[in-house]
Design an enzyme around this catalytic site. Structure first.
Site, short mmCIF file in Angstrom:
data_model
loop_
_atom_site.label_atom_id
_atom_site.label_comp_id
_atom_site.label_asym_id
_atom_site.label_seq_id
_atom_site.Cartn_x
_atom_site.Cartn_y
_atom_site.Cartn_z
N ASP A 135 0.85 -1.19 0.00
CA ASP A 135 0.00 0.00 0.00
C ASP A 135 0.89 1.25 0.00
O ASP A 135 1.89 1.31 0.71
CB ASP A 135 -0.91 -0.01 1.23
N ILE A 136 0.51 2.24 -0.77
CA ILE A 136 1.32 3.45 -0.90
C ILE A 136 1.29 4.29 0.39
O ILE A 136 2.24 5.04 0.65
CB ILE A 136 0.86 4.26 -2.15
N ASN A 190 -12.78 -3.34 2.59
CA ASN A 190 -13.71 -2.21 2.61
C ASN A 190 -14.62 -2.30 1.39
O ASN A 190 -14.13 -2.51 0.27
CB ASN A 190 -12.93 -0.89 2.59
N GLY A 195 -16.09 2.37 3.63
CA GLY A 195 -14.77 3.02 3.61
C GLY A 195 -13.96 2.71 2.36
O GLY A 195 -12.75 2.92 2.35
N GLN A 196 -14.62 2.22 1.29
CA GLN A 196 -13.89 1.89 0.07
C GLN A 196 -13.62 3.13 -0.76
O GLN A 196 -14.55 3.88 -1.09
CB GLN A 196 -14.70 0.88 -0.77
N HIS A 232 -10.20 -5.27 -3.38
CA HIS A 232 -8.87 -5.51 -2.81
C HIS A 232 -8.99 -5.95 -1.36
O HIS A 232 -9.88 -5.54 -0.64
CB HIS A 232 -7.99 -4.26 -2.91
N HIS A 250 -6.96 -5.78 2.11
CA HIS A 250 -5.85 -5.21 2.87
C HIS A 250 -5.30 -6.29 3.80
O HIS A 250 -6.08 -6.95 4.50
CB HIS A 250 -6.33 -4.08 3.79
P1 5GP Z 1 -9.73 1.46 0.31
O1 5GP Z 1 -9.94 2.69 1.14
O2 5GP Z 1 -10.37 1.58 -1.04
O3 5GP Z 1 -10.09 0.19 1.02
O4 5GP Z 1 -8.17 1.34 0.13
C1 5GP Z 1 -7.47 1.79 -0.98
C2 5GP Z 1 -6.01 1.71 -0.63
O5 5GP Z 1 -5.26 1.86 -1.82
C3 5GP Z 1 -5.54 2.82 0.32
O6 5GP Z 1 -5.00 2.23 1.50
C4 5GP Z 1 -4.50 3.59 -0.50
O7 5GP Z 1 -3.39 4.00 0.27
C5 5GP Z 1 -4.10 2.58 -1.57
N1 5GP Z 1 -3.70 3.19 -2.83
C6 5GP Z 1 -4.38 4.15 -3.52
N2 5GP Z 1 -3.72 4.47 -4.64
C7 5GP Z 1 -2.60 3.70 -4.67
C8 5GP Z 1 -1.51 3.57 -5.60
O8 5GP Z 1 -1.43 4.23 -6.64
N3 5GP Z 1 -0.55 2.65 -5.30
C9 5GP Z 1 -0.59 1.89 -4.16
N4 5GP Z 1 0.41 1.04 -3.96
N5 5GP Z 1 -1.60 1.98 -3.27
C10 5GP Z 1 -2.59 2.88 -3.52
#
Ligand code: 5GP
Ligand code: ZN
Length: 119
Positions: free
Chosen positions: A33-34, A93, A99-100, A106, A108
């Site tokens: 995760d970034i 999420n 919280g998505q 995906h 986590h």
């Molecule tokens: P969500 O909130 O949708 O469950 O999680 C999305 C996750 O994707 C977040 O934790 C966010 O940091 C990660 N993310 C978003 N854009 C990028 C990206 O370009 N590269 C990587 N490695 N992670 C990303």
């Protein structure tokens, strides 16, 4: 739809956006995760674009099962300590109230010594 040109995770899968790869096979990609919340924080995605867990059905069960079964193995590979002293958290999420933020399914996987940034 197998790939969405506007989807950030499809771009990562296609190599158009760089990522730090954790694991890859013909159906699954895992990458860090970034913005990690925890010392270990990576995401597991199906290579085929699926918006969220709300869109899956019985036919996706083998793939989802493989992803879930792979999570502990990859967590150990990435430095999580073994269960039960160590372990890891798995989160999916789903939707705005779930919280998505990225609408490509995906998982986590988070772990490592506490405290964490979140959770
Ligand atoms: P969500 O909130 O949708 O469950 O999680 C999305 C996750 O994707 C977040 O934790 C966010 O940091 C990660 N993310 C978003 N854009 C990028 C990206 O370009 N590269 C990587 N490695 N992670 C990303
Ligand atoms: Zn996608």
């Amino acid at each position: 739809m197998s790939s969405d040109p506007n989807c950030v995770f499809c771009k990562i899968i296609g190599g158009k956006i760089p990522s730090r790869k954790v694991y890859e096979d013909d159906e699954i990609l895992a990458f860090h995760d970034i913005h990690p919340w925890a010392p270990v924080h990576f995401l597991m995605v199906p290579k085929r674009h699926v918006d969220s867990l709300a869109q899956v059905d019985e036919s996706d069960a083998p793939l989802l099962g493989r992803m879930l079964a792979l999570a502990p193995r990859l967590a150990l590979q990435e430095g999580c300590r073994p269960y039960p002293q160590g372990g890891h958290r798995v989160v999916v999420n789903t939707g705005a109230e779930g919280g998505q933020e990225v609408h490509h399914l995906h998982i986590h996987v988070m772990g490592g010594p506490r405290p964490w940034l979140k959770g």
